[in-house]
Design a protein around this motif. Structure first.
Motif, PDB file in Angstrom:
ATOM      1  N   ALA A 291     103.665  17.697 -63.030  1.00  0.00           N
ATOM      2  CA  ALA A 291     102.850  18.450 -63.986  1.00  0.00           C
ATOM      3  C   ALA A 291     101.485  17.786 -64.180  1.00  0.00           C
ATOM      4  CB  ALA A 291     103.586  18.562 -65.325  1.00  0.00           C
ATOM      5  N   LEU A 292     101.480  16.464 -64.297  1.00  0.00           N
ATOM      6  CA  LEU A 292     100.218  15.745 -64.457  1.00  0.00           C
ATOM      7  C   LEU A 292      99.335  15.873 -63.220  1.00  0.00           C
ATOM      8  CD1 LEU A 292      98.370  13.721 -65.987  1.00  0.00           C
ATOM      9  CD2 LEU A 292      99.695  11.884 -64.888  1.00  0.00           C
ATOM     10  N   MET A 293      99.943  15.815 -62.044  1.00  0.00           N
ATOM     11  CA  MET A 293      99.197  15.730 -60.788  1.00  0.00           C
ATOM     12  C   MET A 293      99.002  17.078 -60.101  1.00  0.00           C
ATOM     13  SD  MET A 293      98.751  12.386 -60.641  1.00  0.00           S
ATOM     14  CE  MET A 293      98.507  11.733 -58.974  1.00  0.00           C
ATOM     15  N   HIS A 294      99.497  18.165 -60.670  1.00  0.00           N
ATOM     16  CA  HIS A 294      99.538  19.423 -59.915  1.00  0.00           C
ATOM     17  C   HIS A 294      98.168  19.944 -59.510  1.00  0.00           C
ATOM     18  CE1 HIS A 294      98.617  21.235 -63.833  1.00  0.00           C
ATOM     19  NE2 HIS A 294      98.368  22.378 -63.215  1.00  0.00           N
ATOM     20  N   ASP A 295      97.126  19.604 -60.252  1.00  0.00           N
ATOM     21  CA  ASP A 295      95.791  20.120 -59.944  1.00  0.00           C
ATOM     22  C   ASP A 295      94.845  19.052 -59.400  1.00  0.00           C
ATOM     23  OD1 ASP A 295      96.123  22.788 -60.450  1.00  0.00           O
ATOM     24  OD2 ASP A 295      95.301  22.754 -62.477  1.00  0.00           O
ATOM     25  N   ILE A 296      95.373  17.925 -58.929  1.00  0.00           N
ATOM     26  CA  ILE A 296      94.460  16.855 -58.477  1.00  0.00           C
ATOM     27  C   ILE A 296      93.666  17.249 -57.233  1.00  0.00           C
ATOM     28  CG2 ILE A 296      95.823  15.005 -59.502  1.00  0.00           C
ATOM     29  CD1 ILE A 296      96.836  14.344 -56.655  1.00  0.00           C
ATOM     30  N   GLY A 297      94.068  18.326 -56.565  1.00  0.00           N
ATOM     31  CA  GLY A 297      93.307  18.798 -55.414  1.00  0.00           C
ATOM     32  C   GLY A 297      92.066  19.582 -55.791  1.00  0.00           C
ATOM     33  N   LYS A 298      91.882  19.881 -57.068  1.00  0.00           N
ATOM     34  CA  LYS A 298      90.756  20.728 -57.468  1.00  0.00           C
ATOM     35  C   LYS A 298      89.384  20.081 -57.282  1.00  0.00           C
ATOM     36  CE  LYS A 298      92.784  24.288 -60.356  1.00  0.00           C
ATOM     37  NZ  LYS A 298      92.802  24.945 -61.681  1.00  0.00           N
ATOM     38  N   PRO A 299      89.194  18.812 -57.656  1.00  0.00           N
ATOM     39  CA  PRO A 299      87.856  18.240 -57.438  1.00  0.00           C
ATOM     40  C   PRO A 299      87.386  18.324 -55.995  1.00  0.00           C
ATOM     41  CG  PRO A 299      89.112  16.825 -58.911  1.00  0.00           C
ATOM     42  CD  PRO A 299      90.067  17.870 -58.398  1.00  0.00           C
ATOM     43  N   ALA A 300      88.302  18.133 -55.051  1.00  0.00           N
ATOM     44  CA  ALA A 300      87.924  18.153 -53.632  1.00  0.00           C
ATOM     45  C   ALA A 300      87.707  19.567 -53.099  1.00  0.00           C
ATOM     46  CB  ALA A 300      88.997  17.454 -52.803  1.00  0.00           C
ATOM     47  N   THR A 301      88.234  20.570 -53.800  1.00  0.00           N
ATOM     48  CA  THR A 301      88.152  21.943 -53.286  1.00  0.00           C
ATOM     49  C   THR A 301      87.259  22.835 -54.149  1.00  0.00           C
ATOM     50  OG1 THR A 301      90.152  22.554 -54.521  1.00  0.00           O
ATOM     51  CG2 THR A 301      90.445  21.805 -52.254  1.00  0.00           C
ATOM     52  N   GLU A 305      80.974  30.005 -56.234  1.00  0.00           N
ATOM     53  CA  GLU A 305      80.778  31.209 -55.436  1.00  0.00           C
ATOM     54  C   GLU A 305      79.427  31.855 -55.773  1.00  0.00           C
ATOM     55  OE1 GLU A 305      82.755  31.832 -53.143  1.00  0.00           O
ATOM     56  OE2 GLU A 305      84.575  30.723 -53.665  1.00  0.00           O
ATOM     57  N   PRO A 306      78.907  32.718 -54.850  1.00  0.00           N
ATOM     58  CA  PRO A 306      77.607  33.379 -55.081  1.00  0.00           C
ATOM     59  C   PRO A 306      77.553  34.179 -56.383  1.00  0.00           C
ATOM     60  CG  PRO A 306      78.282  33.633 -52.799  1.00  0.00           C
ATOM     61  CD  PRO A 306      79.454  33.007 -53.514  1.00  0.00           C
ATOM     62  N   ASN A 307      78.692  34.711 -56.812  1.00  0.00           N
ATOM     63  CA  ASN A 307      78.706  35.506 -58.045  1.00  0.00           C
ATOM     64  C   ASN A 307      78.817  34.652 -59.298  1.00  0.00           C
ATOM     65  OD1 ASN A 307      81.311  34.614 -57.937  1.00  0.00           O
ATOM     66  ND2 ASN A 307      82.267  36.647 -57.947  1.00  0.00           N
ATOM     67  N   GLY A 308      78.809  33.308 -59.131  1.00  0.00           N
ATOM     68  CA  GLY A 308      78.878  32.411 -60.276  1.00  0.00           C
ATOM     69  C   GLY A 308      80.264  31.932 -60.618  1.00  0.00           C
ATOM     70  N   ALA A 309      81.282  32.512 -59.988  1.00  0.00           N
ATOM     71  CA  ALA A 309      82.658  32.091 -60.242  1.00  0.00           C
ATOM     72  C   ALA A 309      82.919  30.735 -59.579  1.00  0.00           C
ATOM     73  CB  ALA A 309      83.627  33.135 -59.718  1.00  0.00           C
ATOM     74  N   VAL A 310      83.964  30.078 -60.026  1.00  0.00           N
ATOM     75  CA  VAL A 310      84.375  28.793 -59.460  1.00  0.00           C
ATOM     76  C   VAL A 310      85.734  28.961 -58.807  1.00  0.00           C
ATOM     77  CG1 VAL A 310      84.862  26.371 -59.939  1.00  0.00           C
ATOM     78  CG2 VAL A 310      83.124  27.575 -61.262  1.00  0.00           C
ATOM     79  N   SER A 311      85.879  28.492 -57.569  1.00  0.00           N
ATOM     80  CA  SER A 311      87.161  28.610 -56.867  1.00  0.00           C
ATOM     81  C   SER A 311      87.665  27.236 -56.448  1.00  0.00           C
ATOM     82  CB  SER A 311      87.018  29.503 -55.630  1.00  0.00           C
ATOM     83  OG  SER A 311      86.175  28.887 -54.669  1.00  0.00           O
ATOM     84  N   PHE A 312      88.968  27.172 -56.266  1.00  0.00           N
ATOM     85  CA  PHE A 312      89.621  25.936 -55.817  1.00  0.00           C
ATOM     86  C   PHE A 312      90.631  26.281 -54.725  1.00  0.00           C
ATOM     87  CE2 PHE A 312      88.606  25.568 -60.343  1.00  0.00           C
ATOM     88  CZ  PHE A 312      87.864  24.401 -60.387  1.00  0.00           C
ATOM     89  N   VAL A 317      97.682  22.607 -51.543  1.00  0.00           N
ATOM     90  CA  VAL A 317      97.980  21.886 -50.302  1.00  0.00           C
ATOM     91  C   VAL A 317      97.266  20.535 -50.278  1.00  0.00           C
ATOM     92  CG1 VAL A 317      97.805  21.947 -47.792  1.00  0.00           C
ATOM     93  CG2 VAL A 317      98.339  24.050 -49.056  1.00  0.00           C
ATOM     94  N   VAL A 318      95.987  20.543 -50.659  1.00  0.00           N
ATOM     95  CA  VAL A 318      95.219  19.293 -50.704  1.00  0.00           C
ATOM     96  C   VAL A 318      95.834  18.336 -51.718  1.00  0.00           C
ATOM     97  CG1 VAL A 318      92.971  18.291 -51.294  1.00  0.00           C
ATOM     98  CG2 VAL A 318      93.091  20.391 -49.929  1.00  0.00           C
ATOM     99  N   GLY A 319      96.217  18.856 -52.877  1.00  0.00           N
ATOM    100  CA  GLY A 319      96.808  18.021 -53.913  1.00  0.00           C
ATOM    101  C   GLY A 319      98.117  17.389 -53.486  1.00  0.00           C
ATOM    102  N   HIS A 347     103.326  24.887 -56.579  1.00  0.00           N
ATOM    103  CA  HIS A 347     103.109  25.330 -57.958  1.00  0.00           C
ATOM    104  C   HIS A 347     102.297  26.617 -58.053  1.00  0.00           C
ATOM    105  CE1 HIS A 347      99.038  23.454 -57.795  1.00  0.00           C
ATOM    106  NE2 HIS A 347      98.761  24.227 -58.818  1.00  0.00           N
ATOM    107  N   MET A 348     101.574  26.997 -56.979  1.00  0.00           N
ATOM    108  CA  MET A 348     100.802  28.233 -57.003  1.00  0.00           C
ATOM    109  C   MET A 348     101.537  29.410 -56.367  1.00  0.00           C
ATOM    110  SD  MET A 348      97.885  27.728 -58.509  1.00  0.00           S
ATOM    111  CE  MET A 348      96.916  29.127 -57.956  1.00  0.00           C
ATOM    112  N   ARG A 349     102.708  29.162 -55.800  1.00  0.00           N
ATOM    113  CA  ARG A 349     103.399  30.200 -55.033  1.00  0.00           C
ATOM    114  C   ARG A 349     103.685  31.449 -55.862  1.00  0.00           C
ATOM    115  NH1 ARG A 349     107.087  30.081 -50.638  1.00  0.00           N
ATOM    116  NH2 ARG A 349     105.952  28.221 -49.928  1.00  0.00           N
ATOM    117  N   PHE A 350     103.982  31.278 -57.122  1.00  0.00           N
ATOM    118  CA  PHE A 350     104.386  32.412 -57.960  1.00  0.00           C
ATOM    119  C   PHE A 350     103.258  33.400 -58.238  1.00  0.00           C
ATOM    120  CE2 PHE A 350     104.066  33.772 -62.462  1.00  0.00           C
ATOM    121  CZ  PHE A 350     105.001  34.787 -62.451  1.00  0.00           C
ATOM    122  N   TYR A 351     102.026  32.899 -58.322  1.00  0.00           N
ATOM    123  CA  TYR A 351     100.933  33.762 -58.794  1.00  0.00           C
ATOM    124  C   TYR A 351     100.713  34.941 -57.851  1.00  0.00           C
ATOM    125  CZ  TYR A 351     100.205  30.248 -62.262  1.00  0.00           C
ATOM    126  OH  TYR A 351     100.400  29.399 -63.327  1.00  0.00           O
ATOM    127  N   GLY A 352     100.581  36.107 -58.439  1.00  0.00           N
ATOM    128  CA  GLY A 352     100.496  37.346 -57.671  1.00  0.00           C
ATOM    129  C   GLY A 352     101.769  38.158 -57.753  1.00  0.00           C
TER     130      GLY A 352
END
Length: 479
Positions: A291-301, A305-312, A317-319, A347-352
């Motif tokens: 739970a603590l480490m699940h998003d540690i891949g975000k800084p590297a990814t 985006e051109p529309n101003g949104a932020v993506s990771f 996989v990186v995390g 941890h992202m498999r469920f979304y969608g």
């Protein structure tokens, strides 16, 4: 002031061996005191399973005193003044008064035996652990106000914090661990010394740091301990991936604070741990650390985006790769590394699921890929919802309720927890008349994929499907 139980209550709380041992030493002309954590725990209303004693007797004299009383003795720690012994079901350590000096480049102390209890207490890590009960009289010895600091719920050191941490840098990790385990604060001068001396943690072995980190994560308030590590700079050395989660928030606040989100996910995962007889008994380090480490891949990814949104994209996989590398550095065992990394990866498999729904095949794959981590994955995925948008939170919760219901239904029909191909390796080799080798593995994986996609079939149908697959393989023409 935090109160120690009365002598009468202490006599009832402490095991008889404490008083027997105390009387043995006094009758032999030596001092003996219960010391450290066991005394602190008595102030907190609990009895520690550990029994640590300090004495004016030398190691040789200690062995002479307990001869004929102890069931067994060990001298592994003799050079450091410690004699271990067993009496009935109790394992006991008795250490000669110490007045240690430390080599600044090493954590190992230069042992010098002392002759005063107060001097021995001065060398201990924190005031709450620098209290002793003289035996068998039960007189409290508290020269550095450990009981007062417990009452005020603060971690302090008997002497200058800089001196304490210079002597033993692991104590900085221990301060964060106590903040987590006991839900208490760290005094300002202790925090300042930790910040100034954080680099000294590098001389401590990875195994010792790991053990303190596990205890911190499994505490009642791990957020407090992690915040302390990050604020003082210790996290940049011990778990730099967590420190890196403090992404710079852009002025328009287009994305959330990943660090605070991760701490919230950790706390929510703790709330979903089960009782001792449940599927994920707490405290569960694997679930909490994932739970603590699940998003540690975000800084590297992170990408704007051109529309101003932020993506990771692909931060899961990186995390997973990052957490494997970090846990190897900290000398975790392979099973724990694999479990935490797998949860981060999934941890992202469920979304969608809530938008499009899943086929039975997708549900089977979700269960198969999670394996024996499924119950932890359920809890991690639910904990990952920290949005303040109630409608969105409810939608995700209802969707996951539906997924768990479908898993239960399909599992009841197909025993998904033990999904295997409809034919085993021996049957595959017999049907195809081939010897053990890579082709058998390919055939096995083909049948497994089909099983996940379409569910179980009978043995005759499986044999037909296998022969059809085999007819399209180049090796079949060689027979």
């Amino acid at each position: 002031m935090q109160q120690l139980p009365s002598p009468q209550v202490l006599t009832e709380l402490l095991p008889p061996v404490v008083f027997e041992l105390g009387q043995l030493f006094v009758d032999s002309g030596f001092e003996l005191s219960l010391v450290g954590g066991p005394v602190r725990d008595l102030f907190l209303g609990r009895v520690s399973p550990d029994l640590d004693f300090t004495t004016s007797a030398s190691p040789d004299e200690t062995l002479a005193v307990v001869a004929g009383w102890a069931d067994a003795t060990w001298e592994v720690g003799r050079d450091f003044g410690t004699i271990a012994l067993r009496k009935g079901s109790h394992t006991i350590e008795v250490t000669t008064y110490r007045a240690d000096a430390y080599d600044p480049s090493s954590r190992k102390p230069i042992v010098a035996f002392g002759d005063k209890l107060e001097d021995d207490l001065y060398r201990r890590d924190f005031t709450m652990n620098a209290m002793a009960l003289r035996l068998p009289s039960l007189e409290l010895v508290d020269p550095y106000n450990g009981s007062k600091d417990l009452e005020e719920r603060e971690v302090r050191t008997p002497g200058a914090p800089s001196m304490s941490f210079s002597d033993d840098p692991l104590r900085m990790m221990r301060a964060a661990r106590f903040a987590s385990q006991l839900g208490i604060n760290v005094a300002d001068d202790v925090r300042a010394a930790m910040t100034e001396m954080a680099e000294r943690i590098k001389i401590i072995s990875a195994e010792r740091v790991r053990d303190e980190l596990i205890k911190l994560i499994n505490g009642v308030d791990p957020r407090a301990g992690i915040d302390l590590l990050v604020d003082t700079g210790l996290a940049e050395i011990v778990i730099p991936e967590v420190a890196a989660l403090r992404l710079e928030i852009d002025e328009h606040h287009r994305h959330k604070d990943v660090y605070q989100h991760s701490l919230t996910v950790l706390e929510q995962s703790m709330q979903l741990e089960s009782p001792a007889d449940g599927p994920v008994p707490g405290p569960d380090f694997v679930l909490r650390f994932a739970a603590l480490m699940h998003d540690i891949g975000k800084p590297a990814t992170r990408k704007f985006e051109p529309n101003g949104a932020v993506s990771f994209r692909h931060h899961d996989v990186v995390g997973a790769k990052q957490v494997k590398a970090r846990m190897r550095e900290l000398r975790f065992d392979n099973d724990t590394i694999k479990s935490v990394a797998r949860l981060v990866e999934l941890h992202m498999r469920f979304y969608g699921y809530g938008d499009a729904g899943w086929s039975d095949s997708a549900v089977r794959r979700y269960v198969h890929d999670a394996g024996d981590l499924l119950q932890r994955l359920h809890r991690l995925t639910r904990s990952d919802v920290t949005t303040r948008n109630r409608k969105k939170a409810d939608r995700l919760s209802f969707a996951y309720d539906d997924l768990e219901k479908r898993i239960a239904e399909i599992s009841e029909q197909e025993e998904m927890a033990a999904v295997r191909p409809d034919l085993n390796g021996q049957q595959i080799m017999g049907l195809l008349q081939i010897k053990p080798g890579p082709v058998v593995g390919r055939a096995y994986n083909f049948l497994l994929e089909r099983r996940l996609d379409n569910g179980p079939i009978d043995e005759d149908e499986a044999a037909r499907v296998l022969r059809e697959w085999w007819s399209q393989q180049p090796e079949s023409a060689e027979q």
